[in-house]
Design an enzyme around this catalytic site. Sequence first.
Site, PDB file in Angstrom:
ATOM      1  CB  CYS A 117     -12.512   5.351   5.385  1.00 15.11           C
ATOM      2  SG  CYS A 117     -11.599   3.509   5.696  1.00 15.11           S
ATOM      3  CG  HIS A 260      -9.507   8.322   4.143  1.00 16.23           C
ATOM      4  ND1 HIS A 260      -9.227   7.940   5.581  1.00 16.23           N
ATOM      5  CD2 HIS A 260      -9.744   7.043   3.584  1.00 16.23           C
ATOM      6  CE1 HIS A 260      -9.259   6.552   5.595  1.00 16.23           C
ATOM      7  NE2 HIS A 260      -9.608   6.098   4.334  1.00 16.23           N
ATOM      8  CG  ASN A 290      -6.859   3.638   5.854  1.00 15.92           C
ATOM      9  OD1 ASN A 290      -7.610   4.192   6.738  1.00 15.92           O
ATOM     10  ND2 ASN A 290      -7.554   3.073   5.014  1.00 15.92           N
TER      11      ASN A 290
HETATM   12  O1  UT7 Z   1      -9.997   3.468   3.505  1.00  9.79           O
HETATM   13  C1  UT7 Z   1     -10.285   2.843   2.249  1.00  9.79           C
HETATM   14  C2  UT7 Z   1      -9.303   1.441   2.311  1.00  9.79           C
HETATM   15  N1  UT7 Z   1      -8.500   1.011   1.503  1.00  9.79           N
HETATM   16  C3  UT7 Z   1      -7.922   1.572   0.354  1.00  9.79           C
HETATM   17  O2  UT7 Z   1      -8.096   2.799   0.313  1.00  9.79           O
HETATM   18  C4  UT7 Z   1      -7.155   0.757  -0.418  1.00  9.79           C
HETATM   19  C5  UT7 Z   1      -7.141   1.226  -2.060  1.00  9.79           C
HETATM   20  N2  UT7 Z   1      -6.060   0.308  -2.723  1.00  9.79           N
HETATM   21  C6  UT7 Z   1      -4.686   0.491  -2.533  1.00  9.79           C
HETATM   22  O3  UT7 Z   1      -4.222   1.259  -1.690  1.00  9.79           O
HETATM   23  C7  UT7 Z   1      -3.728  -0.469  -3.362  1.00  9.79           C
HETATM   24  O4  UT7 Z   1      -4.859  -1.175  -4.338  1.00  9.79           O
HETATM   25  C8  UT7 Z   1      -3.131  -1.456  -2.509  1.00  9.79           C
HETATM   26  C9  UT7 Z   1      -2.016  -0.655  -1.707  1.00  9.79           C
HETATM   27  C10 UT7 Z   1      -4.037  -2.192  -1.558  1.00  9.79           C
HETATM   28  C11 UT7 Z   1      -2.383  -2.531  -3.382  1.00  9.79           C
HETATM   29  O5  UT7 Z   1      -1.593  -1.867  -4.346  1.00  9.79           O
HETATM   30  P1  UT7 Z   1      -1.512  -2.291  -5.901  1.00  9.79           P
HETATM   31  O6  UT7 Z   1      -0.704  -1.305  -6.596  1.00  9.79           O
HETATM   32  O7  UT7 Z   1      -3.079  -2.130  -6.271  1.00  9.79           O
HETATM   33  O8  UT7 Z   1      -1.214  -3.730  -5.887  1.00  9.79           O
HETATM   34  P2  UT7 Z   1      -1.927  -4.948  -6.493  1.00  9.79           P
HETATM   35  O9  UT7 Z   1      -3.168  -5.142  -5.234  1.00  9.79           O
HETATM   36  O10 UT7 Z   1      -2.216  -4.828  -7.862  1.00  9.79           O
HETATM   37  O11 UT7 Z   1      -0.748  -6.001  -6.130  1.00  9.79           O
HETATM   38  C12 UT7 Z   1       0.580  -6.044  -6.840  1.00  9.79           C
HETATM   39  C13 UT7 Z   1       1.249  -7.090  -6.464  1.00  9.79           C
HETATM   40  C14 UT7 Z   1       0.455  -8.481  -6.478  1.00  9.79           C
HETATM   41  O12 UT7 Z   1       1.481  -9.481  -6.934  1.00  9.79           O
HETATM   42  P3  UT7 Z   1       1.241 -10.138  -8.308  1.00  9.79           P
HETATM   43  O13 UT7 Z   1      -0.051 -10.807  -8.320  1.00  9.79           O
HETATM   44  O14 UT7 Z   1       1.677  -9.070  -9.088  1.00  9.79           O
HETATM   45  O15 UT7 Z   1       2.468 -11.254  -8.357  1.00  9.79           O
HETATM   46  C15 UT7 Z   1       0.360  -8.815  -4.971  1.00  9.79           C
HETATM   47  O16 UT7 Z   1       0.235 -10.040  -4.762  1.00  9.79           O
HETATM   48  O17 UT7 Z   1       1.712  -7.018  -5.164  1.00  9.79           O
HETATM   49  C16 UT7 Z   1       1.544  -8.006  -4.260  1.00  9.79           C
HETATM   50  N3  UT7 Z   1       1.449  -7.704  -3.093  1.00  9.79           N
HETATM   51  C17 UT7 Z   1       2.505  -7.344  -1.824  1.00  9.79           C
HETATM   52  N4  UT7 Z   1       3.504  -7.512  -2.255  1.00  9.79           N
HETATM   53  C18 UT7 Z   1       4.429  -7.334  -1.159  1.00  9.79           C
HETATM   54  C19 UT7 Z   1       0.135  -7.393  -2.240  1.00  9.79           C
HETATM   55  N5  UT7 Z   1       0.470  -6.946  -1.112  1.00  9.79           N
HETATM   56  C20 UT7 Z   1       1.758  -6.909  -0.792  1.00  9.79           C
HETATM   57  C21 UT7 Z   1       2.591  -6.708   0.159  1.00  9.79           C
HETATM   58  N6  UT7 Z   1       3.857  -6.858  -0.116  1.00  9.79           N
HETATM   59  N7  UT7 Z   1       2.229  -6.181   1.373  1.00  9.79           N
END
Ligand code: UT7
Length: 333
Positions: A117, A260, A290
């Site tokens: 990215c 980004h 993204n």
């Molecule tokens: O260009 C660079 C590429 N990537 C990035 O920049 C990504 C950087 N990271 C992020 O943007 C965030 O970490 C995410 C958006 C990917 C995730 O957000 P988060 O607040 O860090 O959520 P998390 O991974 O801690 O997940 C929280 C909960 C989990 O459930 P439990 O374990 O708490 O029950 C996940 O399973 O949210 C769940 N979850 C979802 N729920 C509904 C993960 N994806 C989803 C979804 N819909 N799409």
Amino acid sequence: MAAVLTTTRLLGVGSYVPDKVLSNFDLERMVDTTDAWIVERTGIRERRIAPESMATSDLATRAAEGALEFAGRSASEVDLIIVATVTPDMMFPSTACLVQRKLGASSAAAFDVNAACTGFVYAVATASAFLSTGSYRLALVIGADTLSRITDWTDRATCVLFGDGAGAVVIESSSVNAPPGEILGSYLAADGTGWEVLMQPAGGSQMPASRETVDARLHSIKMNGNQVYKFAVRAMGNAVKECLSRCGLTCDDLDLLIPHQANMRIIEAAAQRLGVPESKVVVNIDRYGNMSSASIPVALDEAVRAGRLESGDIGVMVAFGGGLTWGATAFRW
Ligand code: UT7
């Protein structure tokens, strides 16, 4: 007296996104997610998806045509094409060579840059260095990605994040001291110890494509979201500060930040750390998600066409991504 070609300037901007919109509500019907979760955690409402008939070089070519038209230059004048992408049309030849052919830019050297990215920022710095030598005069730098082709559409943790698009800039070498669009400087960084945090595991020489890799979905993006998140906020802040300081500037001089577009919360946290108000930050993640290398040039193109940059304004493009990589480029519009 012979001109000293040490300055480079942004002459034109262009972008292209496919017509097809995939909304959060569409995704609700594909995986276990909700519009509310996606908006709250990422700021994304919809993204664009390229039709089967289009590959990354097609998106890139459309964006490049827009940038050339803006610059008032023809493809035959271009002598360097750099495409930043992690979704090339194929492993080789480079997507840049395919774009060269599609544009008819037959005088141009062409190659790809892969810094995930951060690719567009790396590519602008690379082109600027080539142009500064005086050996090249007019470069097309394109950030283009068709992430929908390497997205696991059964993985809710990643499939809600990505979209397809392309953006481009035309950069020329200039003997004038402070021309409009002057590129002031760049800061590039990498930390290979973090390579496993964000990657596409299979399809290269380490894990060639096989029936097993396809069955295990190893040709799609794998990411540790939380680790990328923490790294991103720190990296964006550091890159902006380091880049501005190399140009003899501070955050107080900044008129427009073009970050980004990976997550709205990352953008807000980075801007807050830098003390940059919301009004000075370009955001389009709600409409495109993204788009990897394309995020910044699409945002830049939209900001320019919306009149958000006035003559003399200081802009900074800043990115982070797989590698791990991060970096920033400053310019005076
Ligand atoms: O260009 C660079 C590429 N990537 C990035 O920049 C990504 C950087 N990271 C992020 O943007 C965030 O970490 C995410 C958006 C990917 C995730 O957000 P988060 O607040 O860090 O959520 P998390 O991974 O801690 O997940 C929280 C909960 C989990 O459930 P439990 O374990 O708490 O029950 C996940 O399973 O949210 C769940 N979850 C979802 N729920 C509904 C993960 N994806 C989803 C979804 N819909 N799409």
